[in-house]
Design a protein around this motif. Sequence first.
Motif, short mmCIF file in Angstrom:
data_model
loop_
_atom_site.label_atom_id
_atom_site.label_comp_id
_atom_site.label_asym_id
_atom_site.label_seq_id
_atom_site.Cartn_x
_atom_site.Cartn_y
_atom_site.Cartn_z
N PRO A 52 32.77 51.50 43.79
CA PRO A 52 32.07 52.30 42.78
C PRO A 52 30.75 51.64 42.38
CG PRO A 52 33.91 51.12 41.79
CD PRO A 52 33.99 50.86 43.27
N VAL A 58 28.90 54.76 36.48
CA VAL A 58 30.10 55.59 36.65
C VAL A 58 30.33 56.43 35.40
CG1 VAL A 58 32.60 55.60 36.93
CG2 VAL A 58 31.20 54.03 38.29
N ARG A 80 29.66 56.24 44.60
CA ARG A 80 29.98 55.05 45.36
C ARG A 80 28.75 54.40 45.96
NH1 ARG A 80 35.35 56.32 48.63
NH2 ARG A 80 36.53 57.40 47.04
#
Length: 197
Positions: A52, A58, A80
């Motif tokens: 990630p 994120v 990602r």
Amino acid sequence: MKEQGHWEWSNETGPRGNLREAVALFDTEENMQAAVDDLESHGFSNAAISRPVPPEEVAAAIHQPVFDTADLEDNAGVPREPVDDNNSRTGITMVAVLTPLYLLLLAGAAFAAGHGLGTWEAIVLIVGLGALGVVGAGFYVTKLVSERRARIQAEKSLGGLLLWVRTGSQEQERRALEILRRHAGRDVHLHGPPLLQ
């Protein structure tokens, strides 16, 4: 890696479409890197291994705070990035140090030649600019290392370092799971569409 049309599972979609992946969490960067090296030595492309992006990115992408890395394992919305291994980090560091050094040395030599400086004046100018380049590059590299350490620490505090490995066959699945467990991977599992019957 096999083409998608030849993979051994149906077109029914999983978390990331028609892709099956092995997933694991690691407690240390050393264990994760050892797993990545082992995967690559057993035929997995670097392009099949991902992580990630940093936790703050994120959270922005999925529009909610990240409290536990384990919650991201099977979330298709998590952006990602490739795994940056030791060799690529070394290469980046070398470029970061040598590029400004080379440019400043070149600029110093050009200035000295263009302005008719004497030999010792030219040497002092070139060496001085080279030293300036090294100091600047050192500052930049230190900043990169500090940011990386902060990121790794943030991920550890959220539950671990997450790694995904795209697989193209049952044999690759078996191998990936074995390697991830061998290097102290936790919560090792597969996700994706069902296998063809």
